[in-house]
Design an enzyme around this catalytic site. Structure first.
Site: not given
Ligand code: DGY
Length: 322
Positions: A239-241, A265, A270, A288-291
């Site tokens: 879920t990081a990068r 994620d 992307e 990429h919906i972690g946040s």
């Molecule tokens: C972050 O805050 O780094 C999330 O991945 C959304 O950009």
């Protein structure tokens, strides 16, 4: 009459309450259609502005930063990650750079749990079966997955998100291991087992969850050699990068069965995910919906604005990263 308030460039559509605060305190340049600006548009938008509030979708490379107008004082990211900004170039140009830590830790840890559970219990595959009306039978042998409860999980990067994720994993009676640049104090470690070398942790865990930032040092961190150190049938969550993962190596490990499943994620390049994942039922994919919760989006905006407020008032911003 022109306003004497500082100009803030808001690169994407932000929550109503956040845009309302920008409009109250600054001259906001908003993006009501939420289009993704290209480099030329970004540079033009910044003309006369003092602040830009970008997301990770805006790539502020050294070339773009070099062309940003002299009026610009700070890049106040609407994100915790700032790998989309060439920090060295920003520093060299005298620009302040901030991020939004803390406020998205709960939301991101939730998605990491969802991915871990979804990958282990074959959620994508099951959901597709029901939806396509191909679910025709039930037997004890049907869709048997892996249990999460009581297993060992390795956390790579025991920062804010990593620590919240570890706490949630403890709720599933998991034994928490972690690899971090430095060992945490006992009150933050909460019994988690520290490994100074990532290579020493990998053979000890059934699940691996990535929570460290993308930097030149962590690029491709999960490569073929490290995947081979995990016990056969381990499960990987990111879920990081995307940059942390060598996709070719992970796809090969999934195909060979060395890695039983993955929950992802975030991806290199992307939007979209590498083709090799798309046909694999054992991969649980999210965009990429972690946040991406209402509470967190508001909190990210307010945190970015707190940083802008501090800089505008001549104070040190709380979340300065450069
Ligand atoms: C972050 O805050 O780094 C999330 O991945 C959304 O950009």
């Amino acid at each position: 009459m022109p306003s004497d308030k500082p100009v803030v460039v808001v690169t994407r559509k932000l929550p109503e309450a956040v845009e309302a605060r920008v409009a109250r305190d600054y001259e906001g340049r908003f993006n009501p259609t939420d289009k993704l600006y290209d480099a030329e548009e970004l540079i033009a938008l910044c003309e006369g502005a003092r602040f830009i509030m970008p997301c990770h979708t805006e790539k502020l490379t050294a070339e773009v930063i070099a062309r940003l107008p002299e009026s610009l004082q700070a890049i106040c990211n609407f994100s915790v990650g700032y790998d989309h900004v060439d920090v060295a170039a920003a520093k060299a140009k005298g620009l302040i750079v901030t991020n939004t830590p803390d406020v998205l830790s709960d939301a991101t840890a939730e998605i990491a749990m969802l991915l871990m559970l979804g990958a282990a219990r074959r959620a994508s595959e099951g959901e597709r079966l029901v939806r396509s009306q191909e679910w025709t039978d039930w037997s004890p042998a049907f869709m048997v997955g892996r249990q999460v409860t009581g297993k060992r999980v390795g956390v790579v990067g025991m920062g804010r998100v990593g620590q919240v994720f570890a706490e949630r994993a403890r709720g599933f009676a998991m034994e928490v291991h972690y690899h971090n640049r430095s060992r945490l104090a006992p009150e933050s470690e909460k019994g988690a087992i520290f490994h100074a070398r990532l290579e020493d942790m990998l053979p000890e865990v059934d699940y691996l969850s990535l929570h460290c930032p993308a930097t030149p040092d962590t690029k491709g961190l999960l490569n073929a050699a490290r995947l081979a150190l995990l016990p056969p049938g381990a499960i990987v969550v990111n879920t990081a990068r995307g940059a942390l993962v060598d996709d070719e190596a992970l796809i090969a490990a999934l195909k060979s069965g060395q890695i039983a499943a993955a929950g992802l994620d975030v991806f290199n390049d992307e939007p979209g995910a590498p083709d090799g994942y798309l046909g694999l039922d054992k991969v649980f994919l999210l965009p990429h919906i972690g946040s991406a919760t209402r509470e967190t989006r508001d909190a990210m905006g307010f945190r970015a604005l707190d940083n802008i407020d501090a800089i505008a008032a001549g104070r040190e911003p709380k979340d300065r990263v450069a």
